[in-house]
Motif scaffolding. Sequence first.
Motif, PDB file in Angstrom:
ATOM      1  N   TRP A   1      12.673  76.383 -67.835  1.00 18.01           N
ATOM      2  CA  TRP A   1      13.136  76.517 -66.450  1.00 18.01           C
ATOM      3  C   TRP A   1      13.402  77.995 -66.139  1.00 18.01           C
ATOM      4  CZ3 TRP A   1      17.941  78.033 -64.444  1.00 18.01           C
ATOM      5  CH2 TRP A   1      18.141  77.734 -63.105  1.00 18.01           C
TER       6      TRP A   1
ATOM      7  N   SER B   1      30.647  76.316 -68.128  1.00 16.75           N
ATOM      8  CA  SER B   1      29.428  77.060 -68.476  1.00 16.75           C
ATOM      9  C   SER B   1      29.556  78.546 -68.175  1.00 16.75           C
ATOM     10  CB  SER B   1      28.229  76.479 -67.722  1.00 16.75           C
ATOM     11  OG  SER B   1      28.341  76.772 -66.338  1.00 16.75           O
TER      12      SER B   1
ATOM     13  N   HIS C   1      17.655  72.266 -74.492  1.00 16.74           N
ATOM     14  CA  HIS C   1      17.553  73.730 -74.659  1.00 16.74           C
ATOM     15  C   HIS C   1      16.176  74.230 -74.248  1.00 16.74           C
ATOM     16  CE1 HIS C   1      21.371  74.646 -76.276  1.00 16.74           C
ATOM     17  NE2 HIS C   1      21.283  73.733 -77.191  1.00 16.74           N
TER      18      HIS C   1
ATOM     19  N   GLY D   1      34.663  72.891 -60.342  1.00 16.17           N
ATOM     20  CA  GLY D   1      33.397  73.491 -59.878  1.00 16.17           C
ATOM     21  C   GLY D   1      32.247  73.349 -60.858  1.00 16.17           C
TER      22      GLY D   1
ATOM     23  N   GLN E   1      29.336  71.617 -62.911  1.00 17.28           N
ATOM     24  CA  GLN E   1      28.490  70.414 -62.847  1.00 17.28           C
ATOM     25  C   GLN E   1      27.817  70.110 -64.184  1.00 17.28           C
ATOM     26  OE1 GLN E   1      28.212  68.386 -60.258  1.00 17.28           O
ATOM     27  NE2 GLN E   1      29.480  69.659 -58.928  1.00 17.28           N
ATOM     28  N   HIS E   2      27.748  71.090 -65.070  1.00 11.03           N
ATOM     29  CA  HIS E   2      26.993  70.897 -66.321  1.00 11.03           C
ATOM     30  C   HIS E   2      27.805  70.026 -67.278  1.00 11.03           C
ATOM     31  CE1 HIS E   2      25.497  74.750 -64.654  1.00 11.03           C
ATOM     32  NE2 HIS E   2      24.337  74.233 -64.984  1.00 11.03           N
ATOM     33  N   ASP E   3      27.461  68.760 -67.353  1.00  7.83           N
ATOM     34  CA  ASP E   3      28.263  67.870 -68.209  1.00  7.83           C
ATOM     35  C   ASP E   3      27.475  67.244 -69.344  1.00  7.83           C
ATOM     36  OD1 ASP E   3      26.731  66.033 -66.829  1.00  7.83           O
ATOM     37  OD2 ASP E   3      28.416  64.845 -66.092  1.00  7.83           O
TER      38      ASP E   3
HETATM   39  C1  B12 Z   1      20.425  71.065 -66.461  1.00 16.67           C
HETATM   40  C2  B12 Z   1      20.986  72.292 -65.765  1.00 16.67           C
HETATM   41  C3  B12 Z   1      21.647  72.082 -64.560  1.00 16.67           C
HETATM   42  C4  B12 Z   1      21.916  70.687 -63.998  1.00 16.67           C
HETATM   43  C5  B12 Z   1      23.116  70.112 -64.757  1.00 16.67           C
HETATM   44  C6  B12 Z   1      23.017  68.618 -64.958  1.00 16.67           C
HETATM   45  C7  B12 Z   1      24.195  68.091 -65.719  1.00 16.67           C
HETATM   46  N1  B12 Z   1      24.675  66.970 -65.304  1.00 16.67           N
HETATM   47  O1  B12 Z   1      24.664  68.712 -66.701  1.00 16.67           O
HETATM   48  C8  B12 Z   1      22.233  71.019 -62.514  1.00 16.67           C
HETATM   49  C9  B12 Z   1      20.988  70.857 -61.691  1.00 16.67           C
HETATM   50  C10 B12 Z   1      23.353  70.193 -61.876  1.00 16.67           C
HETATM   51  C11 B12 Z   1      22.581  72.505 -62.592  1.00 16.67           C
HETATM   52  C12 B12 Z   1      23.229  73.171 -61.581  1.00 16.67           C
HETATM   53  C13 B12 Z   1      23.475  74.533 -61.610  1.00 16.67           C
HETATM   54  N2  B12 Z   1      23.147  75.408 -62.571  1.00 16.67           N
HETATM   55 CO1  B12 Z   1      22.347  74.894 -64.228  1.00 16.67          CO
HETATM   56  N3  B12 Z   1      21.359  74.652 -65.719  1.00 16.67           N
HETATM   57  C14 B12 Z   1      20.855  73.600 -66.304  1.00 16.67           C
HETATM   58  C15 B12 Z   1      20.035  73.997 -67.544  1.00 16.67           C
HETATM   59  C16 B12 Z   1      18.553  73.935 -67.165  1.00 16.67           C
HETATM   60  C17 B12 Z   1      20.295  73.162 -68.783  1.00 16.67           C
HETATM   61  C18 B12 Z   1      21.804  73.044 -69.134  1.00 16.67           C
HETATM   62  C19 B12 Z   1      21.996  72.087 -70.246  1.00 16.67           C
HETATM   63  O2  B12 Z   1      22.495  70.966 -70.080  1.00 16.67           O
HETATM   64  N4  B12 Z   1      21.617  72.507 -71.412  1.00 16.67           N
HETATM   65  C20 B12 Z   1      21.792  71.712 -72.605  1.00 16.67           C
HETATM   66  C21 B12 Z   1      23.109  72.042 -73.276  1.00 16.67           C
HETATM   67  C22 B12 Z   1      23.262  71.134 -74.463  1.00 16.67           C
HETATM   68  O3  B12 Z   1      23.006  73.378 -73.743  1.00 16.67           O
HETATM   69  P1  B12 Z   1      23.929  74.545 -73.199  1.00 16.67           P
HETATM   70  O4  B12 Z   1      24.309  74.277 -71.809  1.00 16.67           O
HETATM   71  O5  B12 Z   1      23.257  75.818 -73.578  1.00 16.67           O
HETATM   72  O6  B12 Z   1      25.238  74.381 -74.101  1.00 16.67           O
HETATM   73  C23 B12 Z   1      25.323  74.890 -75.428  1.00 16.67           C
HETATM   74  C24 B12 Z   1      26.676  75.497 -75.708  1.00 16.67           C
HETATM   75  O7  B12 Z   1      27.154  76.285 -74.655  1.00 16.67           O
HETATM   76  C25 B12 Z   1      27.524  74.334 -76.019  1.00 16.67           C
HETATM   77  N5  B12 Z   1      28.203  73.633 -74.982  1.00 16.67           N
HETATM   78  C26 B12 Z   1      28.029  73.599 -73.656  1.00 16.67           C
HETATM   79  N6  B12 Z   1      28.866  72.730 -73.105  1.00 16.67           N
HETATM   80  C27 B12 Z   1      29.592  72.194 -74.111  1.00 16.67           C
HETATM   81  C28 B12 Z   1      30.582  71.230 -74.104  1.00 16.67           C
HETATM   82  C29 B12 Z   1      31.152  70.864 -75.315  1.00 16.67           C
HETATM   83  C30 B12 Z   1      32.247  69.862 -75.333  1.00 16.67           C
HETATM   84  C31 B12 Z   1      30.738  71.472 -76.508  1.00 16.67           C
HETATM   85  C32 B12 Z   1      31.374  71.110 -77.762  1.00 16.67           C
HETATM   86  C33 B12 Z   1      29.750  72.429 -76.508  1.00 16.67           C
HETATM   87  C34 B12 Z   1      29.174  72.774 -75.311  1.00 16.67           C
HETATM   88  O8  B12 Z   1      26.619  73.373 -76.537  1.00 16.67           O
HETATM   89  C35 B12 Z   1      25.277  73.763 -76.364  1.00 16.67           C
HETATM   90  C36 B12 Z   1      24.770  74.182 -77.704  1.00 16.67           C
HETATM   91  O9  B12 Z   1      24.072  73.136 -78.269  1.00 16.67           O
HETATM   92  C37 B12 Z   1      20.548  75.467 -67.790  1.00 16.67           C
HETATM   93  C38 B12 Z   1      19.504  76.417 -68.360  1.00 16.67           C
HETATM   94  C39 B12 Z   1      19.858  76.915 -69.728  1.00 16.67           C
HETATM   95  N7  B12 Z   1      19.169  77.945 -70.135  1.00 16.67           N
HETATM   96  O10 B12 Z   1      20.722  76.411 -70.374  1.00 16.67           O
HETATM   97  C40 B12 Z   1      21.028  75.905 -66.419  1.00 16.67           C
HETATM   98  C41 B12 Z   1      22.233  76.832 -66.310  1.00 16.67           C
HETATM   99  C42 B12 Z   1      23.319  76.370 -67.258  1.00 16.67           C
HETATM  100  N8  B12 Z   1      22.607  76.640 -64.916  1.00 16.67           N
HETATM  101  C43 B12 Z   1      22.963  77.714 -64.343  1.00 16.67           C
HETATM  102  C44 B12 Z   1      23.294  77.825 -62.967  1.00 16.67           C
HETATM  103  C45 B12 Z   1      23.544  79.221 -62.453  1.00 16.67           C
HETATM  104  C46 B12 Z   1      23.381  76.688 -62.165  1.00 16.67           C
HETATM  105  C47 B12 Z   1      23.687  76.638 -60.676  1.00 16.67           C
HETATM  106  C48 B12 Z   1      24.697  77.658 -60.134  1.00 16.67           C
HETATM  107  C49 B12 Z   1      22.360  76.780 -59.982  1.00 16.67           C
HETATM  108  C50 B12 Z   1      22.419  76.784 -58.460  1.00 16.67           C
HETATM  109  N9  B12 Z   1      22.127  77.936 -57.936  1.00 16.67           N
HETATM  110  O11 B12 Z   1      22.718  75.757 -57.890  1.00 16.67           O
HETATM  111  C51 B12 Z   1      24.204  75.217 -60.496  1.00 16.67           C
HETATM  112  C52 B12 Z   1      25.696  75.238 -60.759  1.00 16.67           C
HETATM  113  C53 B12 Z   1      26.296  73.956 -60.670  1.00 16.67           C
HETATM  114  C54 B12 Z   1      27.736  74.047 -61.012  1.00 16.67           C
HETATM  115  N10 B12 Z   1      28.549  74.280 -60.004  1.00 16.67           N
HETATM  116  O12 B12 Z   1      28.105  73.924 -62.172  1.00 16.67           O
HETATM  117  C55 B12 Z   1      22.986  78.896 -65.300  1.00 16.67           C
HETATM  118  C56 B12 Z   1      24.409  79.211 -65.773  1.00 16.67           C
HETATM  119  C57 B12 Z   1      24.634  80.705 -65.874  1.00 16.67           C
HETATM  120  C58 B12 Z   1      26.087  80.961 -66.077  1.00 16.67           C
HETATM  121  N11 B12 Z   1      26.510  81.006 -67.350  1.00 16.67           N
HETATM  122  O13 B12 Z   1      26.799  81.073 -65.142  1.00 16.67           O
HETATM  123  C59 B12 Z   1      21.996  78.401 -66.393  1.00 16.67           C
HETATM  124  C60 B12 Z   1      22.244  78.977 -67.808  1.00 16.67           C
HETATM  125  C61 B12 Z   1      20.597  78.765 -65.909  1.00 16.67           C
HETATM  126  C62 B12 Z   1      20.382  80.274 -65.820  1.00 16.67           C
HETATM  127  N12 B12 Z   1      19.735  80.862 -66.809  1.00 16.67           N
HETATM  128  O14 B12 Z   1      20.736  80.874 -64.837  1.00 16.67           O
HETATM  129  N13 B12 Z   1      22.147  73.053 -63.744  1.00 16.67           N
END
Ligand code: B12
Length: 293
Positions: free
Chosen positions: A142, A235, A136, A185, A187-189
């Motif tokens: 980022w 996502s 987070h 589509g 990638q966020h896993d």
């Molecule tokens: C790491 C990351 C990546 C990595 C992913 C690596 C991987 N293998 O997961 C990579 C580099 C591949 C990536 C790519 C992209 N990303 Co990215 N990425 C991130 C980043 C920095 C962290 C995401 C993450 O893992 N967070 C940690 C998890 C634990 O937290 P979370 O995602 O917030 O999830 C919470 C809940 O939603 C929930 N949750 C989410 N998923 C799940 C699944 C389950 C089962 C459960 C129970 C809960 C749950 O749990 C978390 C709460 O604790 C975020 C930034 C951010 N502010 O989050 C952007 C972010 C998610 N990415 C974003 C974008 C736009 C992209 C790209 C389009 C960028 C680009 N121009 O290429 C591509 C899209 C790829 C695709 N087609 O999916 C946006 C998404 C916006 C949106 N909602 O559409 C974000 C939010 C950044 C932003 N502020 O713009 N990304």
Amino acid sequence: MNLMEAASGYLQIGELSRRSGVSTELLRAWERRYGLLRPARSEGGFRLYSPQDERRVTVMRNHLERGLSAAQAARLTLEEAERRPDEAPALARGIESLRDALDALDETAAHTALDRLLSDFSVETVLGEVVLPYLHELGERWARGEASVADEHFASNLLRGRLLGLARGWDGGSGPRALLACAPGEQHDLALIVFGLVLRELGWRITFLGPDTPLDTLDDATRTLEPAAVVIAASSPERIAGDEVSLRKLARNAPLWIAGAGASSVVGKKTGARQLDGDPLGAAALVARAQRE
Ligand code: B12
């Protein structure tokens, strides 16, 4: 408690109930009988529950999932919560070392920090207290431009590799099976892998299809494996909203859950899918409980 405090992670009982999947009646009973929750009061007199309260509810539920009685589960949860102040400095040092190593793009040091954390703390603690908060924070840095794409790629790839290392053998045993996949589509896993690891800790078998999974192939795998739960991570809504027909089909073949920020638009009566919001640790307990009901 003022509005600022209320905005910083405190929840009213309805919200805590929704996120944890525990009814408000049961939450009140746990508070009354075991002192499990220690709410503050809002200016208007409402009970406000802290992130620590939410964490205790998750731990309590996980103990119940393992078959303990409510009294035993509450005692263990409170004992663990009390031990935490001693553990806190070691955990904080571990987090600090990991952050420093990842910020310096130092793979060896990052693995050493993770090795130490995993030898001193449970997998659940490392996931809930280190990996998820770190991800987070990384996301926020980022978004503010304080972490580069290189920093983010390095950290997410290193952590992903490590999480999948912990996942080795997660399809073994005889527990209920969960089939996990990212939406087409998507990638966020990382959160999905964390969720699978916690479900594994609760005795489930995990089959993980990873990023960008077409829904028809997920349906094929569902027919083959007959899982007790199918979980799709998305996502953003557009990853999943366009194909309600496939989702309905999937939901007919297995209990279907949609998770992540893109989930809400397609859950409900139209598709038969249920929503998993909140953090992956609480979500795993929710799915496990739903399977037993
Ligand atoms: C790491 C990351 C990546 C990595 C992913 C690596 C991987 N293998 O997961 C990579 C580099 C591949 C990536 C790519 C992209 N990303 Co990215 N990425 C991130 C980043 C920095 C962290 C995401 C993450 O893992 N967070 C940690 C998890 C634990 O937290 P979370 O995602 O917030 O999830 C919470 C809940 O939603 C929930 N949750 C989410 N998923 C799940 C699944 C389950 C089962 C459960 C129970 C809960 C749950 O749990 C978390 C709460 O604790 C975020 C930034 C951010 N502010 O989050 C952007 C972010 C998610 N990415 C974003 C974008 C736009 C992209 C790209 C389009 C960028 C680009 N121009 O290429 C591509 C899209 C790829 C695709 N087609 O999916 C946006 C998404 C916006 C949106 N909602 O559409 C974000 C939010 C950044 C932003 N502020 O713009 N990304």
